[in-house]
Design an enzyme around this catalytic site. Structure first.
Site, PDB file in Angstrom:
ATOM      1  N   HIS A  75       0.806  -1.232   0.000  1.00  0.00           N
ATOM      2  CA  HIS A  75       0.000   0.000   0.000  1.00  0.00           C
ATOM      3  C   HIS A  75       0.840   1.284   0.000  1.00  0.00           C
ATOM      4  O   HIS A  75       0.441   2.279   0.619  1.00  0.00           O
ATOM      5  CB  HIS A  75      -0.951   0.041   1.210  1.00  0.00           C
ATOM      6  N   ASN A 148     -10.234  -3.033   2.848  1.00  0.00           N
ATOM      7  CA  ASN A 148      -9.960  -3.002   1.413  1.00  0.00           C
ATOM      8  C   ASN A 148     -11.260  -2.765   0.652  1.00  0.00           C
ATOM      9  O   ASN A 148     -12.347  -2.820   1.236  1.00  0.00           O
ATOM     10  CB  ASN A 148      -9.358  -4.341   0.958  1.00  0.00           C
ATOM     11  N   HIS A 339      -3.481   0.663  12.120  1.00  0.00           N
ATOM     12  CA  HIS A 339      -3.208  -0.627  12.769  1.00  0.00           C
ATOM     13  C   HIS A 339      -4.535  -1.274  13.172  1.00  0.00           C
ATOM     14  O   HIS A 339      -5.294  -0.669  13.955  1.00  0.00           O
ATOM     15  CB  HIS A 339      -2.348  -0.372  14.012  1.00  0.00           C
TER      16      HIS A 339
END
Ligand code: HDD
Length: 718
Positions: A75, A148, A339
């Site tokens: 990414h 995603n 995270h």
């Protein structure tokens, strides 16, 4: 549309305290010393050597030499935006998370969209999964939803992640190819990892080449736990639904956009926000009661599976509006650190082995990427909830902790900071009972690799199926070793026989009988490969319309880019009338002409040109309009670029409108015979006078996005 005030949040105030504004200020060193010569190095005489004592030069150069930080291992290319999340209703029945506790509650957010594979400077239109990571700055701490745009993942266990990423990144020998899975290493890996088949179907559909970051769905992928005040657990799957609908481009377009504007998605997001067309996404959840965990045909812990919306509908729980661009790309979009382990009370993890591995990886990667353990102090990462603990020191520490106590329990500091009493909230992990052997194995309930790939395939419209087939032919066509192609097609026989046959034929071999046993991929050496034999057709739901992008919301043309092809001699009224109607619906109109500056209308007035054929192309637009005006049409007929523009727009299934005599332009094209016989509204080619309802029909056509029923598009040269 009611606009959120982008400045109005606690997070905003916090960020503002770190902002630097040089307006009307002197140039200084980092030590605050004013600089009166930023043009010359200190040297011994005008023609002499530079002097080491030049601290101004040394400081400037040293800082410059250290400007780059390691890009994200996955990414690396992304674009970010600030915004706000507003809850629709209280979700207290299911979660005690405070940002979902009452209707109307607002929480500041920062979102970063990304591609996965390409390097930081790669093209936005690569065929790839898109990252959709959201940081909620809640009043109980930071919550990151790191998802995603595709609801399933490649692998089931995080231990395979480095292998997956190595295989899909450029090959190590020569670092080629960039930003694509279309090479031997990836397909070698994929053909040996049957569990990846489902996600591959998604990537090779239009989902892998979105029209815009603003027009794609987002998914949390894993099943998560929500926990309410009573400690009751509910399973949830997260969805982000864009209010503009979910749209993709076609592959020929994607490749051309990559050349013409590799920043296409970044620019689209930035400009939409600058123009006040704030991207909006509704947050939805599929809610599954704890006692229903085992009622599905697949394992809720398996990240290669989705819950069909046919079985569990998505409940919308709030809306996110992205209303402000970052002030500084590096400080915000590059330094933001997500995270999945950043959770708040009321949200917890399941034992999904992919999620469990992620909980280790993200902090670890920030330590190297952002240079130490204090990355939470970087303004974009700071919690708006106060932070008090005994963590100290480390590279780049910003906080000046007062007092002499840095341990707990303590008496000299009055016991502070003290633990939260249970009755006062705080994070409490779900007390799940675990009674198990320590083993390296995967539950057999994860073994159905293909039936959801088949479900996805069955849910696509015929044009979407054709796109997927063509995408396989491109991707596998780039593979040099036929044994890899064959192994992959072998897996496709388990998804759909026709798909496998068409791909095999296109690649030039006979379709294999079935999959080769995955003797290596995912099978521990001392295990029985038979245990891993794929089980097909277990999935009860055979078709789910929500999996097709064609099912998406249509009709809204907000921020759609419309090209007006004009030349000198254009009819001013024909431009004006349609432009006004489109802009009323918040579409964006650009005048494209053979030359820059201004074009003269047939009535003698002038219209400023936005772009010429040299600086733009059809692929950067959603639709094209040809205004009338004999002089203009004659010139466009002589322009190969104008003809190509029309060909491509037709080939890419996009709406075309022509005012009256503008249809003469068709004579210079290959599409005249196709257009003559069609139903205009059904195939999105509107030829009428601008004063007889052309604009209304055109707006309806743009709202349809694409017209997949057009014929002979394969035959049109561009
Ligand atoms: Fe990951 C970045 C999403 C599996 C390890 N991941 C990263 C980003 C997104 C995701 C959106 C970019 C965040 C940003 O914009 O900064 N990743 C996912 C999803 C996954 C997933 C939806 C599967 C459901 N990831 C995954 C696994 C691992 C990682 C299994 C390792 C065990 N991911 C990382 C990372 C990255 C990352 C190496 C690179 C940069 C970063 O974390 O901050 O730690």
């Amino acid at each position: 549309m009611e606009k959120e005030n982008p400045k109005n949040s606690k997070k905003q105030e916090q960020l503002d305290t770190h902002k630097e504004d040089s307006t009307n200020k002197h140039l200084t060193t980092n030590q605050g010393v004013r600089i009166n010569d930023n043009q010359h190095t200190l040297s011994a005489g005008e023609r002499g050597p530079s002097l080491l004592e030049d601290f101004i030069f040394r400081e400037k150069m040293t800082h410059f030499d250290h400007e780059r930080i390691p890009e994200r291992v996955v990414h690396p290319r992304g674009s970010g935006a600030h915004g706000v999340f507003e809850a629709y209703e209280s979700m207290k029945e299911f979660t005690k998370a405070s940002f979902l506790s009452e209707a109307g509650k607002k929480t500041p957010v920062f979102v970063r969209f990304s591609t996965v594979v390409g390097f930081r400077g790669s093209t936005d239109l690569a065929r790839d999964v898109r990252g959709f990571a959201t940081k909620f700055y809640t009043d109980e701490g930071v919550y990151d939803l790191v998802g995603n745009n595709i609801p399933v993942f490649f692998i089931q266990d995080a231990i395979k992640f480095p292998d997956l990423v190595h295989s899909i990144k450029p090959e190590p020998k020569h670092e080629m190819p960039q930003a694509t899975a279309a090479h031997d290493n990836f397909w070698d890996f994929a053909s040996l990892m049957p569990e990846a088949t489902h996600v591959i179907m998604w990537i090779l559909s239009g989902r892998g080449i979105p029209r815009s970051y603003r027009m794609m769905e987002g998914f949390g992928v894993h099943t998560f736990k929500w926990i309410n005040e009573e400690g009751k657990v509910t399973f949830v799957k997260y969805h982000w639904k864009p209010t503009l609908g979910t749209h993709g481009v076609v592959w020929d377009e994607a490749q051309k956009i990559s050349g013409m504007d590799p920043d296409f998605h970044r620019r689209d997001l930035y400009e939409a926000i600058e123009n006040g067309n704030y991207p909006e996404f509704e947050l939805g959840v599929q809610i599954v009661a704890e006692e229903d965990e085992h009622k599905f045909d697949f394992d809720l812990l398996d990240p290669t599976k989705l819950i069909p919306e046919e079985i569990v509908p998505v409940k919308k729980v709030g809306k996110m509006t992205l209303n402000r661009n970052p002030d500084n790309f590096f400080a915000e979009t590059e330094q933001v650190a997500f995270h999945p382990g950043h959770v708040v009370p009321g949200i917890d993890f399941t034992n999904d082995p992919l999620l469990q591995g992620r909980l280790f990886s993200y902090t670890d990667t920030q330590l190297i990427r952002l240079g130490g353990p204090n990355f939470h102090e970087i303004p974009i990462n700071r919690s708006v909830a106060p932070v008090h603990n005994n963590q100290r020191d480390g590279f780049m520490r910003q906080t000046i902790n007062k007092g002499n106590v840095n341990y707990e329990p303590n008496s000299t500091g009055g016991g502070c900071p003290f633990q939260v009493k249970m009755k006062d909230g705080g994070f409490v992990s779900h007390t799940e009972r675990i009674d198990a052997h320590k083993i390296r194995a995967r539950s057999k309930s994860f073994n159905d690799y293909f039936s959801q790939a088949t479900l996805f395939w069955n849910s696509q419209t015929p044009p979407e199926q054709k796109q997927i087939t063509n995408a396989f032919l491109f991707e596998l066509g780039k593979v040099e070793r036929q044994e890899i192609q064959k192994r992959m097609v072998g897996l496709l026989t388990q998804v759909d026989k026709d798909l496998a046959k068409n791909v095999a034929e296109g690649l030039g071999f006979q379709v294999p009988d079935g999959p080769m046993k995955p003797v290596q991929g995912g099978v521990p050496a001392d295990d029985d490969p038979a245990d891993y034999e794929p089980v097909n057709n277990k999935q009860a739901v055979k078709e789910d319309k929500t999996l097709s992008m064609d099912f998406t919301k249509k009709g809204d043309i907000t921020s759609r880019m419309i090209a007006f092809l004009c030349a000198d001699g254009v009819d001013e009224n024909s431009v004006k009338a349609v432009k006004e109607s489109l802009m009323e619906k918040s579409a964006m109109v650009k005048i494209i002409a053979p030359h820059g500056g201004k074009i003269k209308t047939s009535g003698g007035s002038e219209i400023p040109v936005d772009k010429t054929f040299n600086t733009t192309g059809s692929v950067l637009f959603d639709a094209v309009y040809i205004p009338s005006g004999a002089g203009s049409i004659e010139k466009l007929m002589e322009s190969a670029e104008a003809v190509k523009f029309l060909h491509e727009t037709y080939k890419h299934y996009k709406p075309i409108a022509m005012d009256g005599d503008a249809k003469k332009l068709l004579k210079a094209t290959y599409i005249e015979h196709l257009v003559e016989s069609i139903n205009q509204m059904e195939q999105g080619v509107i030829i009428k006078d601008s004063n007889s309802g052309l604009a209304d029909d055109f707006i309806k056509a743009i709202g349809q996005h694409r017209f997949w029923n057009r014929e002979e598009t394969d035959k049109i040269p561009t």
